[in-house]
Design a protein around this motif. Structure first.
Motif: not given
Lengths: 187, 187
Positions: A73, A120, A123-124, A127-128, A131-132, A134
């Motif tokens: 990611t 897009g 952002t992809t 945010s990916a 998430a990782i 986090y």
């Protein structure tokens, strides 16, 4: 592309109305925001792409080492930021053209569409990666995922920081799309 | 909002030119795409939000059970899809108004901006969830994250499937923004 646009601009008279002044102002803001956004994505990609940490202890067989490309990611994050950065630099040409030719419309519609696609993509990636990051910070007890930030502290701080540039660029993209829509409405 | 727009529309004559016909066509496509996108986000949110699996074996103390809300990113996915769905349903009113009043411009600019924000929110939720689903499927040996899809197979198929609706809605949002830009340019 340019040939079409010059032709289109050529059809319209060169009247210096207040409306074209407003549009020129919007185009200049657009140009500046693109430079800032390009720097943000460049910073994000560089910060993430140069992150590695080796812990100051090792066994005979194992070296404790973290690199951003251990996690796919984060590689995608660097790629999406790099593509967005290159796009933003290239789009400066079109943006500069809009400062000169305030009447161009088709090229502005093209720019809105490309901006949306790049928005897009960015952002992809961001945010990916978020998430990782986090999971890296807090782990997940249900899935038995251990938060590796407890060991690789510097590594985690660096990857978290690299997200900031990307998210600033995302906000700037939203403003760019809004500015383009306003410009198109004033033709 | 509506009062402003009606006033603005009222300024312009009601000539049924071919241009207003094109704009009406674009507005109708816009309306239909919004319904499809709303259904996609609703499907994504429902599919994710109802996903739970209990494995058919247990020890005396431990039941092996997976629910979507064990993972905060999946909760965020459901929330972002729900918000986008509600927004899309509400925006149908404005879209319908644009079918009737093809000359409205300010409300179209507002719609482009809101679409962009919602596009960003939906993309954030979907790609963050996709990043976690990827780890759930393949794990990460560097971080010692175990791929829990090997046990919770049905759970994983369901959460992977719920992403599809969300990503279709993302593509539809891109088309909606492009259509709005074209409509604005034809005023």
């Amino acid at each position: 592309m340019k040939a079409i646009v010059v032709h289109e601009g050529g059809e319209v008279s060169k009247g210096a109305t207040p409306r074209s002044g407003v549009k020129r102002g919007v185009s200049i803001v657009d140009f500046i925001l693109r430079i800032v956004a390009a720097l943000c994505t460049l910073g994000g990609a560089l910060a993430m792409g140069t992150t590695r940490e080796t812990l100051p202890f090792a066994t005979q067989f194992v070296k404790f080492r973290a690199e951003f490309n251990n996690i796919p990611t984060f590689v995608f994050f660097v790629i999406s930021n790099s593509i967005a950065c290159v796009y933003l630099v290239l789009s400066l040409a079109l943006s500069f053209f809009h400062i000169l030719r305030t009447t161009a419309v088709k090229s502005r519609i093209l720019l809105v569409f490309l901006d949306t696609v790049m928005f897009g993509l960015l952002t992809t990636g961001a945010s990916a990666a978020a998430a990782i990051v986090y999971v890296a910070h807090y782990g997940n007890s249900s899935a038995n995922w251990f938060p590796f930030c407890q060991q690789y502290n510097n590594f985690c701080q660096r990857i978290s920081g690299s997200l900031i540039g990307s998210f600033i660029a995302i906000v700037l993209f939203m403003i760019l799309i809004l500015l383009s829509a306003i410009s198109i409405s004033k033709h």
